[in-house]
Design a protein around this motif. Structure first.
Motif, PDB file in Angstrom:
ATOM      1  N   VAL A 107       0.844  -1.197   0.000  1.00  0.00           N
ATOM      2  CA  VAL A 107       0.000   0.000   0.000  1.00  0.00           C
ATOM      3  C   VAL A 107       0.875   1.241   0.000  1.00  0.00           C
ATOM      4  O   VAL A 107       1.818   1.363   0.781  1.00  0.00           O
ATOM      5  CB  VAL A 107      -0.968   0.028   1.201  1.00  0.00           C
ATOM      6  CG1 VAL A 107      -2.020  -1.051   1.055  1.00  0.00           C
ATOM      7  CG2 VAL A 107      -0.217  -0.114   2.512  1.00  0.00           C
ATOM      8  N   ALA A 108       0.571   2.122  -0.909  1.00  0.00           N
ATOM      9  CA  ALA A 108       1.203   3.436  -1.060  1.00  0.00           C
ATOM     10  C   ALA A 108       0.735   3.965  -2.401  1.00  0.00           C
ATOM     11  O   ALA A 108       0.415   3.177  -3.302  1.00  0.00           O
ATOM     12  CB  ALA A 108       2.729   3.365  -1.036  1.00  0.00           C
ATOM     13  N   ASN A 109       0.693   5.276  -2.519  1.00  0.00           N
ATOM     14  CA  ASN A 109       0.272   5.869  -3.786  1.00  0.00           C
ATOM     15  C   ASN A 109       1.457   6.066  -4.719  1.00  0.00           C
ATOM     16  O   ASN A 109       2.438   6.704  -4.354  1.00  0.00           O
ATOM     17  CB  ASN A 109      -0.392   7.224  -3.538  1.00  0.00           C
ATOM     18  CG  ASN A 109      -1.871   7.084  -3.260  1.00  0.00           C
ATOM     19  OD1 ASN A 109      -2.447   6.018  -3.471  1.00  0.00           O
ATOM     20  ND2 ASN A 109      -2.483   8.146  -2.792  1.00  0.00           N
ATOM     21  N   GLN A 149       7.557   0.517  -5.728  1.00  0.00           N
ATOM     22  CA  GLN A 149       7.861  -0.613  -4.852  1.00  0.00           C
ATOM     23  C   GLN A 149       8.652  -1.672  -5.624  1.00  0.00           C
ATOM     24  O   GLN A 149       8.623  -1.706  -6.866  1.00  0.00           O
ATOM     25  CB  GLN A 149       6.567  -1.234  -4.308  1.00  0.00           C
ATOM     26  CG  GLN A 149       5.663  -0.239  -3.598  1.00  0.00           C
ATOM     27  CD  GLN A 149       6.315   0.355  -2.340  1.00  0.00           C
ATOM     28  OE1 GLN A 149       6.953  -0.371  -1.577  1.00  0.00           O
ATOM     29  NE2 GLN A 149       6.137   1.660  -2.134  1.00  0.00           N
TER      30      GLN A 149
END
Lengths: 277, 133
Positions: free
Chosen positions: A185-187, A258
């Motif tokens: 999770v991360a934008n 990522q």
């Protein structure tokens, strides 16, 4: 008074007004620069000292290089050069891929002094250069060749990075690439950047963030405005008329990328000219 | 047939569809600004650990959290890039070798290996209810 019994004086009467007198120490130097695998054919005629129109033909293989021309020094005997024509032999080669220079030089050494430049410009299988007739053209003049390039498919966690070859000048048109994010999770913010090998001078990013476990097809082009994201097929406005020289790069910088994120191979379109060394 | 770069893992076709050569150059490595064991480090992305702390934009504020505690909507801050030490750069340069000018890759890096890609599906196979004459 012309002595018509003298072959040399008779030949001088026949020569065209623009022709160059060449003696045995004068040669044609043909230089070909280009990335195609084609041959360039240089033909012409010499009015010899006996009054005969003698044709000549020289084929020069394009070097497959944007910086190191293939050079041929060719003997054309004595007399007057009447005309020269250069054309690419292979069909289907685009203009702005093969640049030809034909010069009259004194001496057979590669560094022979240039007496005259006869033709200079791009040739294709349709477009030829002629002397007399054609003007001398810069390799940066006129339209370039439109190329569609499939770049490197980066490994997971790596960015797209495409480097302009030495001796090329590109005008960026559009780039299309798929981007898949992993479950972390991360934008993500996939920004397309243009740099000179170190310093970014232009960039363009989408007007939304990309979440985990998603799959988007990004298209960067000079569309002038940002569209609302209506699907996973996204159009991103890129800067117009971005000119890139050898060593400059087209690359992505993806905010919060990522290790499991994966860019696909970019397909991009550029207009290319031969910049030379 | 495609080529895989052993330095960056990128896969590419060395000859383009228009017959021209393609020169692969490795992309830079992403470095993440992180804290590990109380030390501020730039960590190569593949080596980032769940226990490393990173600075993120969360809403209107900036906070430091562990990688494992990232939330949807977080944007990591402070990333930078660095060139690979074994970077491959296939763009040709002219060099003198045995008295002759030859074109060689700028840097061979860690080398390459051949990758066999899947054959494209035949375009002329289809099914039909019509009897074969």
């Amino acid at each position: 008074m012309v002595d018509v019994a003298d072959p040399l004086q008779r030949a001088a009467l026949l020569r065209q007004p623009q022709s160059f007198r060449v003696a045995g120490e004068d040669f044609l130097r043909i230089a070909v620069l280009g990335i195609g695998t084609q041959f360039v054919r240089v033909t012409g005629r010499v009015l010899d000292e006996e009054g005969n129109h003698k044709p000549f033909t020289f084929d020069v293989a394009a070097p497959g290089s944007r910086v190191a021309p293939a050079t041929v020094i060719a003997s054309i005997g004595c007399g007057w050069i009447e005309n020269v024509t250069a054309i690419a032999l292979s069909a289907g080669t685009g203009l702005a891929q093969t640049y030809v220079t034909v010069e009259l030089v004194r001496g057979a050494a590669a560094a022979g002094g240039v007496m005259a430049t006869l033709v200079a410009g791009y040739v294709s299988s349709l477009v030829r250069l002629t002397w007399p007739g054609s003007s001398l053209q810069s390799s940066l003049a006129g339209p370039g060749v439109v190329r569609v390039i499939t770049g490197t498919d980066p490994a997971a966690g790596a960015e797209i990075s495409e480097t302009v070859p030495a001796g090329a000048r590109w005008l960026f048109r559009a780039l299309r690439a798929n981007f898949v994010t992993d479950a972390t999770v991360a934008n993500r913010t996939p920004v397309l950047c243009f740099d000179d090998g170190a310093n970014i001078f232009a960039s363009a990013g989408p007007n939304f963030n990309m979440a985990a476990s998603s799959n988007f097809l990004f298209q960067y082009a000079d569309v002038g405005m940002a569209f609302a994201q209506a699907s996973n097929d996204v159009m991103v406005p890129a800067p117009a008329n971005v000119t890139l020289l050898g060593g400059h790069r087209i690359r992505t910088i993806t905010g919060s990328i990522q290790a499991g994120d994966n860019w696909g191979a970019p397909v991009y379109s550029v207009e290319e000219w031969l910049e030379g060394a | 047939m495609a080529i895989r770069c052993k330095a960056c893992g990128g896969v590419y076709e060395p000859i383009q569809s228009d017959g021209t050569e393609y020169y692969h150059v490795c992309p830079p490595i992403t470095l993440v600004a992180a804290q590990r064991d109380g030390k501020a480090l730039y960590v190569p992305l593949p080596e980032l650990r769940e226990t490393d702390s990173v600075r993120v934009q969360r809403g209107d504020s900036r906070v430091t959290v562990t990688v494992a505690a990232l939330e949807p909507g977080d944007r990591r801050l402070g990333d930078t890039t660095i060139e690979r030490s074994d970077k491959r750069d296939e763009r040709p340069v002219e060099r003198f070798r045995n008295g002759q000018m030859v074109a060689e890759p700028t840097a061979v890096g860690a080398g390459v290996e051949t990758v066999i890609t899947a054959e494209p599906a035949p375009a002329d196979i289809f099914t039909s209810d019509a009897p074969i004459a």
